[in-house]
Design an enzyme around this catalytic site. Structure first.
Site, mmCIF file in Angstrom:
data_model
loop_
_atom_site.group_PDB
_atom_site.id
_atom_site.type_symbol
_atom_site.label_atom_id
_atom_site.label_comp_id
_atom_site.label_asym_id
_atom_site.label_seq_id
_atom_site.Cartn_x
_atom_site.Cartn_y
_atom_site.Cartn_z
ATOM 1 N N GLU A 57 35.914 36.379 45.793
ATOM 2 C CA GLU A 57 37.308 36.805 45.981
ATOM 3 C C GLU A 57 37.449 38.302 46.264
ATOM 4 O OE1 GLU A 57 39.971 33.817 43.483
ATOM 5 O OE2 GLU A 57 38.639 34.941 42.157
HETATM 6 C C1 ACM Z 1 35.453 32.424 40.717
HETATM 7 O O1 ACM Z 1 35.955 31.487 40.090
HETATM 8 N N1 ACM Z 1 36.223 33.274 41.367
HETATM 9 C C2 ACM Z 1 34.013 32.606 40.775
#
Ligand code: ACM
Length: 679
Positions: free
Chosen positions: A313
């Protein structure tokens, strides 16, 4: 909880005629023998070949636990040779100096009335076998014993882990040790320590002290504590893989060291959930000098061969908003932010290679020219696991095993870790090292962690250890109940968490109705979070939802009984038990209404108690039609199905756990397919 409701739920979890074995995970092979070996204070212990302090300590712990299990002192001496009626441990050697993926965990157990022998090539194999031995202890009216049998056991996958997020909420060392003890019980072997994120940087750095001083609110592990946890884990045959999540999810780093961020100071610890505030600047040489020096300091603390860099992310907007970074990226020919992150990762992999570390990262690090030794951990879906394997990368599965998503144990158990839909060659299948469950801690504190991790993690542990063919959900639930007892006995607050927390929430009040409510309602699932949660880093998480448990006993009881009725609509025992459960749940409402006048926190139960009562009433009516063999009026059936569909949604901060099963019952009564799906 009223005794009657508790007994009804118990009878649902212990099907008549079920096998008596309580082993979890189920071993690779088990052959029953004849007779049993009595266990008492005269039982001898022997270590007949290799020994070291790790094995000695493990045997000490084993004997202590055995003594408590049988309620008698056990022999204090350990001989070098097996004697009649001894438990003999025959280990060939120490195993790897630093436990790795290649560690041999295989063991065999041979038990006869004359004695028991545990054989293993390594100490870690012996540790696995000792856990099995303890789970095998059974009793009758007069004696405790081990059943005569032979077991040859080894794991299906070499990497079987749990990620614990200590950034969103700090978990004290004692909490981590409890978790490690419990992991060892179900033969898990990797503790993935998510040590930094936007909400906290949790390790002491002597080189860069502002990391923990300014990035942790004072809640961090000293380096001595880290060494202690790593040693504790190793003693139990568990590797510790650290994760310092970069270049995103890294706000907490920049409170003390804003110069390495793409953003300008001041940068504060993030107090809200989701989304980063600031991310690393991958265009500056100073960033890599800093990271190299930081990693060099941390490497001696974490001896494992793998190092997790996060990489998930990464919010490109934080690079796009800085013209200097955009210009640099273009000048260096990186077509987009993904390519820029791949550049960052290549630089990291060079730094890690200097320390003989293999890089692990989340899905998003997958990029064709990464070193092939990189391991990709899949969190977005099983198809990402297949993508990694097809490109020649070792892969770990996590996507279906997020425990904080509050799914029932069935969902975690029925996952097949090697993707079947997407033809992988045998060599590509071999690249699937195993997987990890994860407990992300936005809504989880140390206070409720045990109850949010366990017993459902047992379902994942079995999936990763036991043969693929071991898939009996009913038997899994039966054994998870036993696992819960074992964990409670070890001091974890799996079941007892609710009572403790209700004592905090409502001292002096009779909260039995709320405990009964908690047999059929649960915290909301993922995607339902935003609904009524409204928490941030400062919230104490002492709401009613924080006292509730995932996958409550009444959910599985309902599912099981509905399944029985689907097979045989005239199963009177299933119908009557279900009717009694429904009656118990619907009668809770007036009692909850009285309690709700005494505490605003308890009043949080009102909306869900009303909806549970309605669900139970609809279920009762559906059962009435079903057992009379009468079609319900179409308009009533349609309105009820719609009503139940709404009850999949949270009511305030809690949701009913049985609505989809009651919908199935309704569909059976109307002779059709169930309307809609639960989330
Ligand atoms: C995650 O759940 N962003 C690794």
């Amino acid at each position: 909880m009223p005794i009657r409701l508790a007994l009804l739920l118990l009878c649902c979890s212990l099907p008549v005629g079920a096998q008596t074995s309580s082993l979890l995970p189920v071993p690779a092979s088990l052959r029953p023998g004849t007779g049993r070996m009595v266990i008492d204070s005269t039982t001898n212990f022997a270590v007949t070949a290799f020994s070291d302090s790790r094995l000695e300590q493990a045997l000490d712990r084993f004997r202590g636990r055995l003594a408590r299990r049988i309620g008698q002192p056990v022999s204090r001496s350990v001989s070098r040779t097996a004697t009649p009626r001894s438990i003999a441990i025959d280990v060939s050697g120490r195993g790897m100096a630093v436990q790795g993926v290649e560690e041999v965990e295989r063991y065999t157990l041979a038990i006869s009335p004359e004695g028991a022998t545990l054989q293993a090539a390594t100490v870690v194999g012996a540790l696995r076998g000792l856990e099995t031995l303890l789970q095998l202890v059974e009793g009758d009216g007069t004696t405790f014993s081990l059943p005569a049998l032979s077991i040859a056991d080894e794991p299906r996958f070499p990497w079987r882990g749990l990620l614990v997020d200590v950034s969103r909420h700090f978990m004290p060392v004692e909490q981590l040790k409890r978790t490690l003890d419990a992991m060892a019980l179900v033969k898990l072997n990797v503790f993935h320590w998510h040590l930094s994120d936007d909400q906290g940087f949790r390790v002491e750095s002597k080189r860069f002290p502002r990391l923990h001083e300014l990035g942790s609110d004072g809640l961090y592990y000293t380096q001595d504590q880290v060494r202690d946890v790593v040693r504790y884990a190793r003693d139990r045959g568990i590797r510790v893989v650290p994760e310092f999540d970069i270049p995103g999810h890294s706000t907490a780093w920049f409170v003390g060291y804003p110069q390495f961020s793409a953003q300008s100071p001041p940068i504060a610890i993030r107090r809200e959930w989701g989304g980063a505030d600031a991310i690393f600047d991958p265009t500056r040489e100073a960033t890599y000098v800093f990271l190299a020096r930081f990693i060099a300091e941390m490497v001696p603390l974490f001896p494992d061969a793998y190092w997790h860099v996060g990489g998930d992310e990464v919010e490109g907007k934080h690079w796009n908003s800085v013209p200097r970074i955009v210009a640099w990226r273009k000048r260096h020919g990186f077509k987009d932010n993904e390519a820029l992150q791949a550049h960052f990762n290549r630089r990291l992999s060079v730094i890690l290679a200097r320390h003989n570390k293999r890089m692990v990262g989340w899905d998003e690090i997958l990029y064709p020219d990464l070193p092939k030794k990189t391991v990709v951990q899949s969190w977005r879906g099983t198809q990402y696991l297949a993508n990694s394997a097809k490109q020649g990368f070792s892969a770990l599965l996590s996507a279906p095993w997020y425990l904080d998503h509050i799914k029932p144990a069935t969902d975690y158990y029925t996952v097949e870790p090697v993707p079947q839909f997407d033809e992988l060659t045998p060599a590509q299948q071999e690249l699937v090292l195993g997987g990890e469950a994860a407990i992300w801690a936005e809504f989880i504190t140390a206070e409720c962690a045990d109850s949010r991790i366990w017993p459902r993690l047992g379902a994942v542990a079995e999936r990763l250890w036991s043969p693929r063919e071991v898939t009996d959900v009913a038997d899994m639930y039966r054994r998870l109940e036993i696992l819960t007892d074992r964990l409670e006995g070890m001091g974890l607050r799996v079941r007892s968490h609710s009572r403790r927390m209700l004592a905090t929430i409502a001292p002096g009040l009779d909260v039995a109705p709320v405990e009964s409510l908690f047999t059929a309602v649960q915290p909301p699932g993922f995607g339902q979070w935003s609904n009524g949660q409204g928490t941030n880093h400062f919230h104490p998480l002492a709401r009613l939802v924080d006292a509730a448990r995932p996958d409550p006993a009444g959910r599985w009881a309902t599912e099981r009984l509905v399944r029985r009725l689907a097979l045989n609509a005239s199963d009177a025992a299933a119908r009557d038990t279900l009717l009694q459960l429904f009656e118990g749940w619907s009668l809770l409402l007036p009692r909850i209404e009285r309690l709700a006048t005494q505490s605003p926190t308890l009043a949080q139960a009102l909306p869900v108690a009303k909806v549970l009562a309605r669900t139970a009433v609809i279920g009762t009516e559906a059962l009435g039609f079903l057992s009379a063999g009468r079609q319900p009026p179409a308009d009533w059936a349609a309105a009820s199905a719609q009503e139940l569909q709404r009850y999949d949604e949270p009511q305030g901060t809690l949701r009913v756990a049985i609505s989809s099963d009651v919908r199935k019952l309704l569909a059976m009564a109307t002779g059709g397919a169930p309307a809609g799906r639960s989330p």
